[in-house]
Design a protein around this motif. Sequence first.
Motif: not given
Length: 123
Positions: A33-42, A88-100
């Motif tokens: 659930g680390h959205h900033p890191r996920l956004s950077d990596a993606a 999705e990672a930048d918005l970090a809103e629930a429900p988040c589809r990031c994992v999917t």
Amino acid sequence: MTTDPVPDFGYEFSTHTRLIEMARELPPIANKGHHPRLSDAASTLLEAFVRHAEDERFLVLRLPPFTARLVENGQQRVVDRLVSLVLEADLAEAPCRCVTLADEIASLIDLQIMSVEWDQSDR
């Protein structure tokens, strides 16, 4: 009439390995659930994948037309999913589809690269 020489495949295949590694890093980051890191990596993967697709375009164009369209459609699908993941990672809103999305991207890149390497091995 001149044709482009067929390049040495060493660099492309090492790039393929790195793209797969980068894609496989996304799901664990998304699971935490680390959205900033996920956004950077993606974002980094998106940039690398687009650059790679541009570099590899001349190889794709050497494929039979139907196969080339399949590869190009697959590349576009990867780009679309990566853009969705960054948003999705930048918005970090629930429900988040990031994992999917992260899981799907990892699978798509595996499949995309496997199919391109397989198609090019016939040449």
